[in-house]
Design a protein around this motif. Sequence first.
Motif, PDB file in Angstrom:
ATOM      1  N   ASP A  80      43.795  39.980   6.279  1.00 48.28           N
ATOM      2  CA  ASP A  80      42.765  39.340   5.463  1.00 48.28           C
ATOM      3  C   ASP A  80      42.483  40.193   4.220  1.00 48.28           C
ATOM      4  O   ASP A  80      41.879  41.260   4.313  1.00 48.28           O
ATOM      5  CB  ASP A  80      41.489  39.156   6.282  1.00 48.28           C
ATOM      6  CG  ASP A  80      40.403  38.404   5.554  1.00 48.28           C
ATOM      7  OD1 ASP A  80      40.542  38.163   4.333  1.00 48.28           O
ATOM      8  OD2 ASP A  80      39.407  38.059   6.203  1.00 48.28           O
ATOM      9  N   ILE A  81      42.912  39.706   3.065  1.00 53.01           N
ATOM     10  CA  ILE A  81      42.773  40.485   1.827  1.00 53.01           C
ATOM     11  C   ILE A  81      41.342  40.501   1.302  1.00 53.01           C
ATOM     12  O   ILE A  81      41.027  41.302   0.417  1.00 53.01           O
ATOM     13  CB  ILE A  81      43.741  39.980   0.729  1.00 53.01           C
ATOM     14  CG1 ILE A  81      43.509  38.512   0.428  1.00 53.01           C
ATOM     15  CG2 ILE A  81      45.173  40.255   1.129  1.00 53.01           C
ATOM     16  CD1 ILE A  81      44.392  37.955  -0.667  1.00 53.01           C
TER      17      ILE A  81
ATOM     18  N   LEU B 216      48.817  40.836  -7.691  1.00 51.61           N
ATOM     19  CA  LEU B 216      49.427  40.415  -6.436  1.00 51.61           C
ATOM     20  C   LEU B 216      48.369  39.877  -5.467  1.00 51.61           C
ATOM     21  O   LEU B 216      48.557  38.834  -4.836  1.00 51.61           O
ATOM     22  CB  LEU B 216      50.209  41.568  -5.796  1.00 51.61           C
ATOM     23  CG  LEU B 216      50.838  41.297  -4.432  1.00 51.61           C
ATOM     24  CD1 LEU B 216      51.761  40.093  -4.454  1.00 51.61           C
ATOM     25  CD2 LEU B 216      51.579  42.535  -3.951  1.00 51.61           C
ATOM     26  N   LEU B 217      47.246  40.570  -5.357  1.00 53.55           N
ATOM     27  CA  LEU B 217      46.178  40.106  -4.476  1.00 53.55           C
ATOM     28  C   LEU B 217      45.604  38.779  -4.963  1.00 53.55           C
ATOM     29  O   LEU B 217      45.331  37.877  -4.165  1.00 53.55           O
ATOM     30  CB  LEU B 217      45.081  41.167  -4.359  1.00 53.55           C
ATOM     31  CG  LEU B 217      45.477  42.426  -3.577  1.00 53.55           C
ATOM     32  CD1 LEU B 217      44.413  43.497  -3.719  1.00 53.55           C
ATOM     33  CD2 LEU B 217      45.728  42.099  -2.117  1.00 53.55           C
TER      34      LEU B 217
ATOM     35  N   ASP C 141      47.265  36.543  -6.760  1.00 50.45           N
ATOM     36  CA  ASP C 141      48.317  35.560  -6.481  1.00 50.45           C
ATOM     37  C   ASP C 141      48.292  35.136  -5.012  1.00 50.45           C
ATOM     38  O   ASP C 141      48.688  34.022  -4.678  1.00 50.45           O
ATOM     39  CB  ASP C 141      49.703  36.130  -6.792  1.00 50.45           C
ATOM     40  CG  ASP C 141      49.947  36.346  -8.277  1.00 50.45           C
ATOM     41  OD1 ASP C 141      49.197  35.783  -9.109  1.00 50.45           O
ATOM     42  OD2 ASP C 141      50.890  37.101  -8.600  1.00 50.45           O
ATOM     43  N   SER C 142      47.822  36.033  -4.158  1.00 52.46           N
ATOM     44  CA  SER C 142      47.798  35.784  -2.712  1.00 52.46           C
ATOM     45  C   SER C 142      46.493  35.147  -2.251  1.00 52.46           C
ATOM     46  O   SER C 142      46.291  34.949  -1.058  1.00 52.46           O
ATOM     47  CB  SER C 142      48.027  37.102  -1.966  1.00 52.46           C
ATOM     48  OG  SER C 142      49.268  37.659  -2.342  1.00 52.46           O
ATOM     49  N   GLY C 143      45.598  34.861  -3.196  1.00 55.70           N
ATOM     50  CA  GLY C 143      44.379  34.135  -2.851  1.00 55.70           C
ATOM     51  C   GLY C 143      43.118  34.946  -2.721  1.00 55.70           C
ATOM     52  O   GLY C 143      42.121  34.456  -2.186  1.00 55.70           O
TER      53      GLY C 143
ATOM     54  N   ARG D  55      52.455  43.523  -0.293  1.00 54.41           N
ATOM     55  CA  ARG D  55      53.140  42.238  -0.051  1.00 54.41           C
ATOM     56  C   ARG D  55      53.425  42.052   1.445  1.00 54.41           C
ATOM     57  O   ARG D  55      53.215  40.973   1.999  1.00 54.41           O
ATOM     58  CB  ARG D  55      54.422  42.179  -0.870  1.00 54.41           C
ATOM     59  CG  ARG D  55      55.045  40.811  -0.972  1.00 54.41           C
ATOM     60  CD  ARG D  55      56.220  40.798  -1.944  1.00 54.41           C
ATOM     61  NE  ARG D  55      55.790  41.024  -3.328  1.00 54.41           N
ATOM     62  CZ  ARG D  55      56.035  42.121  -4.041  1.00 54.41           C
ATOM     63  NH1 ARG D  55      56.714  43.121  -3.532  1.00 54.41           N
ATOM     64  NH2 ARG D  55      55.604  42.224  -5.278  1.00 54.41           N
ATOM     65  N   TYR D  56      53.890  43.097   2.106  1.00 52.87           N
ATOM     66  CA  TYR D  56      54.185  43.036   3.539  1.00 52.87           C
ATOM     67  C   TYR D  56      52.946  42.611   4.330  1.00 52.87           C
ATOM     68  O   TYR D  56      53.007  41.705   5.161  1.00 52.87           O
ATOM     69  CB  TYR D  56      54.692  44.399   4.037  1.00 52.87           C
ATOM     70  CG  TYR D  56      54.836  44.459   5.539  1.00 52.87           C
ATOM     71  CD1 TYR D  56      55.987  43.988   6.165  1.00 52.87           C
ATOM     72  CD2 TYR D  56      53.807  44.961   6.328  1.00 52.87           C
ATOM     73  CE1 TYR D  56      56.112  44.020   7.538  1.00 52.87           C
ATOM     74  CE2 TYR D  56      53.929  44.992   7.713  1.00 52.87           C
ATOM     75  CZ  TYR D  56      55.081  44.518   8.310  1.00 52.87           C
ATOM     76  OH  TYR D  56      55.203  44.553   9.670  1.00 52.87           O
TER      77      TYR D  56
ATOM     78  N   VAL E  82      50.169  41.183   3.261  1.00 52.93           N
ATOM     79  CA  VAL E  82      49.743  39.839   2.880  1.00 52.93           C
ATOM     80  C   VAL E  82      50.582  38.810   3.635  1.00 52.93           C
ATOM     81  O   VAL E  82      50.046  37.849   4.200  1.00 52.93           O
ATOM     82  CB  VAL E  82      49.841  39.636   1.350  1.00 52.93           C
ATOM     83  CG1 VAL E  82      49.712  38.171   0.976  1.00 52.93           C
ATOM     84  CG2 VAL E  82      48.787  40.476   0.630  1.00 52.93           C
ATOM     85  N   GLN E  83      51.891  39.012   3.658  1.00 55.03           N
ATOM     86  CA  GLN E  83      52.795  38.077   4.335  1.00 55.03           C
ATOM     87  C   GLN E  83      52.576  38.051   5.848  1.00 55.03           C
ATOM     88  O   GLN E  83      52.901  37.068   6.499  1.00 55.03           O
ATOM     89  CB  GLN E  83      54.251  38.432   4.024  1.00 55.03           C
ATOM     90  CG  GLN E  83      54.630  38.162   2.590  1.00 55.03           C
ATOM     91  CD  GLN E  83      56.004  38.714   2.222  1.00 55.03           C
ATOM     92  OE1 GLN E  83      56.614  39.482   2.954  1.00 55.03           O
ATOM     93  NE2 GLN E  83      56.484  38.318   1.051  1.00 55.03           N
TER      94      GLN E  83
END
Length: 125
Positions: free
Chosen positions: A31-32, A58-59, A61-63, A23-24, A26-27
């Motif tokens: 680049d995931i 989570l990934l 959800d983050s796009g 999460r850290y 990603v925020q």
Amino acid sequence: MSSGGNWKELFNAAVAGDLDVVRYHVQHGVDIDYAHPEFLSTPLVACILAGQEAAAHLLLDSGAQVDLASEFDGMNPLQAARHAGLAGLEARLLAMGATAPKAPAATAVQRPPWWRRLWTPQRSA
């Protein structure tokens, strides 16, 4: 931040299921969907193959891209979810429009993902 910024730390956290670290990063713009040249694997496919379903969600959800293949693992997220037996994640990926490429005429010899051969979690005594 460059696409590879703290990518290795993000990758390792995803594989380990450390959601706070994922999460850290990603925020903070890592680049995931990046696949580092040393790894040639995406964080999404790697964490799925490690059985880290929460990190995969989570990934997503983050796009994270649902059809982005992981070159080293030779599969995309849907194939990885099927391989790992994560039916709930497979259903979500399908609902998000993920597809699996058609199987090649001759299948390659299956071997553990490269990171599983190199990465061994530390166990406390």
